[in-house]
Write a protein that holds these residues in place. Structure first.
Motif, mmCIF file in Angstrom:
data_model
loop_
_atom_site.group_PDB
_atom_site.id
_atom_site.type_symbol
_atom_site.label_atom_id
_atom_site.label_comp_id
_atom_site.label_asym_id
_atom_site.label_seq_id
_atom_site.Cartn_x
_atom_site.Cartn_y
_atom_site.Cartn_z
ATOM 1 N N ARG A 84 34.280 43.298 47.749
ATOM 2 C CA ARG A 84 34.205 44.736 47.487
ATOM 3 C C ARG A 84 33.222 45.419 48.429
ATOM 4 O O ARG A 84 32.159 44.892 48.732
ATOM 5 N N ARG A 92 44.136 40.507 45.721
ATOM 6 C CA ARG A 92 44.258 39.755 44.466
ATOM 7 C C ARG A 92 43.766 38.321 44.593
ATOM 8 O O ARG A 92 43.444 37.685 43.588
ATOM 9 N N ARG A 146 40.967 36.888 42.498
ATOM 10 C CA ARG A 146 40.694 37.833 41.412
ATOM 11 C C ARG A 146 41.664 37.708 40.244
ATOM 12 O O ARG A 146 41.305 37.958 39.110
ATOM 13 N N TYR A 204 47.185 40.300 38.621
ATOM 14 C CA TYR A 204 47.511 41.729 38.554
ATOM 15 C C TYR A 204 49.033 41.873 38.362
ATOM 16 O O TYR A 204 49.706 42.620 39.067
ATOM 17 N N THR A 241 52.687 42.801 37.012
ATOM 18 C CA THR A 241 53.198 44.133 36.669
ATOM 19 C C THR A 241 54.569 44.128 36.017
ATOM 20 O O THR A 241 54.995 45.169 35.506
ATOM 21 N N SER A 255 38.308 49.303 44.707
ATOM 22 C CA SER A 255 38.774 48.963 43.358
ATOM 23 C C SER A 255 40.255 48.649 43.385
ATOM 24 O O SER A 255 40.995 49.111 44.267
ATOM 25 N N SER A 272 43.418 47.816 40.201
ATOM 26 C CA SER A 272 43.722 47.600 38.784
ATOM 27 C C SER A 272 45.185 47.920 38.516
ATOM 28 O O SER A 272 45.849 48.606 39.296
ATOM 29 N N THR A 273 45.681 47.391 37.388
ATOM 30 C CA THR A 273 46.979 47.802 36.879
ATOM 31 C C THR A 273 46.742 48.726 35.691
ATOM 32 O O THR A 273 45.750 48.589 34.970
ATOM 33 N N GLY A 274 47.652 49.670 35.496
ATOM 34 C CA GLY A 274 47.500 50.627 34.410
ATOM 35 C C GLY A 274 48.297 50.232 33.184
ATOM 36 O O GLY A 274 48.973 49.194 33.155
ATOM 37 N N VAL A 295 50.139 50.489 39.584
ATOM 38 C CA VAL A 295 49.054 49.830 40.312
ATOM 39 C C VAL A 295 48.176 50.902 40.938
ATOM 40 O O VAL A 295 48.676 51.808 41.617
ATOM 41 N N ARG A 296 46.866 50.789 40.692
ATOM 42 C CA ARG A 296 45.896 51.736 41.244
ATOM 43 C C ARG A 296 44.966 50.995 42.191
ATOM 44 O O ARG A 296 44.549 49.867 41.907
#
Length: 375
Positions: A103, A280, A283, A286, A288, A313, A315-317, A327-328
């Motif tokens: 990051r 990913r 991590r 993720y 979907t 950042s 993330s998945t919503g 996906v964000r």
């Protein structure tokens, strides 16, 4: 008096043993199938559910330790080998693996100048719950928005939020491959292109960050393997996108529903040829799709970028009525920092040959389709 299971005479133990043998055999067979270098849809489809196969196979192997039967150990050994093969593919997408994209530490004016947010969603064309997607876009306020499976109904329903984007590229289609790409960032050029199949658009453009740094964007949604649709076109589209990135020499951000998983040979080749980083790695999945089945999801929707970017950042919503989750991501174009933070997978000696095989299979498939009159 009710008879006990033991006294009932029903062969529960024998049925249990045969069930284990059948399940173990299926896990071994689908693992072998997934290792076959073929473009046939019924083979390539086994790239997707590796976690489910690993889970079912692991439970079966555990059960076999408690039931004694003939040939138990040879079957268990074959099953263990199949599980090791499956685990080897998905291991990089667990938190046990080394992170590929560290990051970036950035804030304030620098973040505003160099970073941008993205939101991508396969809306599911038949889903008519437009309001939840409208609310999602309003809440996220992304700099870049990608919507897939958008027909004219979806395009009209999204107008209230699309009106906030000064740059829009639209290809609404009734065939589940429509696409809308919208940007708040400056756009130098952009177009929807059918790379390998008619009616299967992808977006390719050159944009700028608020600091004025130029970069490429590619947004893909090729067709998945299913009866009547093998993977030559999908694999070729992904490969062509990788070559476009390599040949451009520009920082590139790529997003979309690849109808492929990150651990497949096609996606791995895409990463190496395009010199992409997968945030990913190290991590998690993720995952979907399918949104309604959390325990059986796999990652179809992707975010890749070249090493000039830094990850802020990912993330998945939450589900919004589609069979995919949104996906964000927020990434920052900071070449010096990106070079320090990222460790993209290195090219392999046979990548050029593998790339040519992908393109040759696509060319041969096109010849066959023209000869048979298929589209």
């Amino acid at each position: 008096m009710t008879a006990s299971v033991q006294d009932s005479g029903f062969p529960w133990r024998k049925i249990g043993i045969w069930a284990l043998i059948v399940v173990a055999g299926l896990v071994i067979l689908v693992t072998i199938a997934s290792a076959v270098p073929s473009n046939q849809w019924w083979i390539r489809a086994w790239d997707f559910p590796r976690l489910a196969v690993l889970t079912v196979g692991g439970l079966t192997l555990l059960a076999m330790l408690f039931l004694h039967f003939r040939f138990r150990w040879p079957i268990a050994a074959l099953l263990a080998a199949a599980l090791a093969y499956q685990a080897g593919h998905i291991f990089p997408y667990t938190m046990l693996a080394r992170v590929e994209a560290e990051r970036i530490d950035i804030a304030g004016a620098e973040r505003e100048a160099h970073c941008f947010t993205t939101l991508s969603l396969n809306v599911l064309q038949d889903n008519r719950d437009f309001g939840r997607t409208l609310e999602l876009v309003r809440r996220e306020q992304p700099d870049l928005l990608l919507l897939m499976e958008t027909d004219t109904g979806w395009r009209e329903a999204m107008e209230p939020v699309l009106a906030d984007f000064p740059h829009r590229f639209e290809a609404p289609l009734p065939n589940t491959y429509g696409m809308i790409f919208a940007s708040r960032l400056p756009v130098d050029s952009g177009e929807m292109v059918n790379l390998t199949e008619p009616g299967t658009p992808s977006f390719h453009g050159e944009l700028r960050t608020r600091a004025g740094l130029a970069f490429r964007v590619a947004a893909l949604h090729p067709r998945p393997p299913h009866p009547g649709q093998d993977t030559e076109e999908r694999d070729a589209e992904i490969a062509i996108a990788a070559m476009m990135t390599r040949n451009s020499g520009m920082p590139t951000f790529t997003v979309g529903d690849f109808n492929d998983v990150g651990w497949s040979e096609t996606s791995q080749l895409f990463r190496r040829v395009g010199r992409y980083v997968d945030p990913r790695v190290g991590r998690g999945f993720y995952a979907t799709f399918p949104a309604a089945l959390p325990a059986f999801r796999w990652p179809l929707d992707h975010v890749f970028f070249t090493e000039e970017f830094g990850l802020y950042s990912l993330s998945t919503g939450d589900a919004v009525g589609s069979d995919h989750l949104p996906v964000r991501a927020e990434v920052c174009l900071a070449p010096e920092e990106g070079d320090r933070l990222n460790t993209p997978e290195q090219a392999e000696a046979d990548d050029a040959g593998d790339l040519e095989e992908v393109m040759q299979a696509y060319r041969e498939d096109q010849v066959i389709e023209r000869a048979t009159g298929e589209e």
